[in-house]
Design an enzyme around this catalytic site. Structure first.
Site, PDB file in Angstrom:
ATOM      1  N   LYS A 110       8.155  51.783  67.850  1.00  0.00           N
ATOM      2  CA  LYS A 110       8.463  52.318  69.188  1.00  0.00           C
ATOM      3  C   LYS A 110       7.156  52.582  69.907  1.00  0.00           C
ATOM      4  O   LYS A 110       6.119  52.795  69.273  1.00  0.00           O
ATOM      5  CB  LYS A 110       9.238  53.637  69.060  1.00  0.00           C
ATOM      6  CG  LYS A 110      10.000  54.016  70.305  1.00  0.00           C
ATOM      7  CD  LYS A 110      11.334  53.297  70.344  1.00  0.00           C
ATOM      8  CE  LYS A 110      12.193  53.686  71.505  1.00  0.00           C
ATOM      9  NZ  LYS A 110      13.567  53.176  71.304  1.00  0.00           N
TER      10      LYS A 110
HETATM   11  N1  GLU Z   1      14.971  50.286  73.293  1.00  0.00           N
HETATM   12  C1  GLU Z   1      16.142  49.757  72.679  1.00  0.00           C
HETATM   13  C2  GLU Z   1      16.573  50.610  71.510  1.00  0.00           C
HETATM   14  O1  GLU Z   1      16.272  51.769  71.444  1.00  0.00           O
HETATM   15  C3  GLU Z   1      15.998  48.276  72.335  1.00  0.00           C
HETATM   16  C4  GLU Z   1      14.907  47.928  71.388  1.00  0.00           C
HETATM   17  C5  GLU Z   1      14.674  46.429  71.262  1.00  0.00           C
HETATM   18  O2  GLU Z   1      15.402  45.653  71.834  1.00  0.00           O
HETATM   19  O3  GLU Z   1      13.715  46.070  70.545  1.00  0.00           O
HETATM   20  O4  GLU Z   1      17.297  50.166  70.651  1.00  0.00           O
END
Ligand code: GLU
Length: 427
Positions: A110
């Site tokens: 993240k």
């Molecule tokens: N931000 C989204 C999540 O929390 C998508 C993450 C992604 O597609 O890599 O799942």
């Protein structure tokens, strides 16, 4: 701006406590549990940006890779005034479990920047994104770690990231990020994917409770990408959305809100908020609107905003039959216990909102093969993965007599633990 660091620290402590509970059930070795409690690596960067007023402003950004045993890191980048290292670390851990529960070959990561994007111009956001991408370049790449959109980031943000990375490589590298516009190697269906997954999970959850999506009443907290797409797709499937909220307040209509008109209204409006939409009753105090929304007697409550929204303070007021966690971490562990006593069926975040990362995986596969799929193919494959994961979790929950969250975690953590065991510890 002053940041409340305690929130992120509590969020991380809660996630680790949940992991401990799961590890106990799975009888995992304590050393392995420690490996899963801490991120593999975390990077803190300073991001200088030339602001429109000619001044230089320095932002703090983060990229955290929690675990890469099952594949490259995967997870969004958020721009928000509550971003801290602890929050991003927790969200990276949630991504590890999310990718494992839907069984896609990624680890968890993240990123985030501590900023208020609502107060920044497009030019400033571009500067912020490009410099941040440059600063985390050592960590990302199609085989290493693949960012995506999250809170207050979008396909435009991903285009800038892809361009910045590609300029440094000397050629186009579409697979470095997902959630790009379709014209730049994005996948059809990605924009709606999280909302579509929320709809599939809700549909199966209601089925399990002996209810139907047709005519089911729904309340949604948050009306960003995920909240609005969930609302639209649930409505198309026959549900009645009787309440929605955002930072400007909440709209309430027991007869059902006209979601397509609301989405069209927001698209045209300057500040992209619910306020000013004619028709439903509007509660302009956001705190009061959320309290009202959370205490509605509905079939489905969907928190689609931020973490720590349903807490021990308000959980006892919840009258929903089911909660689909569209946001990451919206229910605290203490609230979970209260909801369990009230027999509220909770579909946990790592399952409920996995549709986004599933289609991100499809996007990455399409970019790697330079071969693109039709939207129908994307949606059908998404439905298959979401329903299969839902029933995998439900079966685990029945077998071990645990709730859906514990079952999803047991499935996810055991998959990650098995990958670690098979690979062994280097050297
Ligand atoms: N931000 C989204 C999540 O929390 C998508 C993450 C992604 O597609 O890599 O799942």
């Amino acid at each position: 701006m002053t940041r409340d660091y305690r929130k992120g620290m509590q969020f991380l402590a809660d996630a680790r406590e949940r992991l401990d509970m799961v590890a106990k059930k799975l009888k995992l070795d304590s050393g392995l549990v420690d490996k899963l409690k801490f991120p593999k690596r975390a990077l803190i960067v300073s991001v200088p940006v030339k602001m429109d007023n000619g001044r230089l402003k320095v932002f703090t950004g983060y990229r955290v890779q929690h675990n890469l045993d099952r594949g490259p890191g995967k997870g969004g980048i958020r721009y928000h005034p509550e971003v801290t290292l602890e929050e991003v670390t927790t969200l990276a851990m949630l991504m590890t479990w999310k990718c494992a529960v839907v069984n896609i070959p990624f680890g968890g990561a993240k990123g985030g920047i501590y900023c208020n994007p609502r107060e920044m111009s497009l030019k400033e956001l571009e500067g912020l994104t490009r410099r941040f991408t440059y600063e985390i370049m050592m960590m990302i790449g199609p085989e290493k770690d693949i960012p995506a959109p999250d809170v207050y980031t979008n396909p435009q943000t991903m285009s800038w990231m892809m361009d910045t990375y590609s300029m440094h490589q000397g050629f186009s590298v579409p697979g470095v990020v997902t959630g790009k516009p379709v014209d730049l190697g994005g996948s059809k269906g990605r924009l709606d994917a999280t909302g579509r997954g929320v709809m599939f999970a809700t549909r199966e959850g209601l089925k399990h409770l002996g209810l139907s999506l047709k005519g089911a009443t729904v309340a949604i907290q948050g009306f960003g990408n995920v909240g609005s797409a969930s609302a639209r797709l649930l409505r198309e499937a026959g549900a009645k959305i009787i309440a929605v909220s955002d930072i400007s307040g909440g709209l309430f209509d027991p007869e059902g809100i006209d979601i397509p008109s609301l989405i069209a209204y927001i698209k045209k409006s300057k500040d992209k908020l619910l306020k000013g939409f004619k028709g439903p009753k509007f509660v302009s105090n956001p705190k009061r609107a959320n309290e009202k929304l959370f205490s509605l007697k509905v079939d489905v409550l969907i928190p689609a905003a931020l973490e720590n929204q349903i807490t021990s303070e308000n959980a006892h007021r919840i009258r929903a039959r089911m909660i689909t966690e569209a946001a990451n971490g919206p229910i605290t562990p203490r609230a979970d216990k209260i909801l369990a006593k009230k027999k509220v069926f909770v579909i946990p975040d790592i399952l409920a909102n996995a549709g986004g990362v599933v289609v991100s995986y499809f996007e990455w596969v399409q970019d790697t093969q330079a071969l693109f799929w039709k939207e129908k193919e994307v949606n059908t494959k998404l439905e298959e993965i979401m329903t299969e994961a839902f029933y995998d979790v439900l079966r685990t929950s029945k077998k071990h007599r645990v709730d859906m969250r514990m079952a999803a975690y047991m499935l996810a953590v055991s998959r990650v633990a098995e990958a670690t065991r098979l690979r062994g510890i280097y050297p």
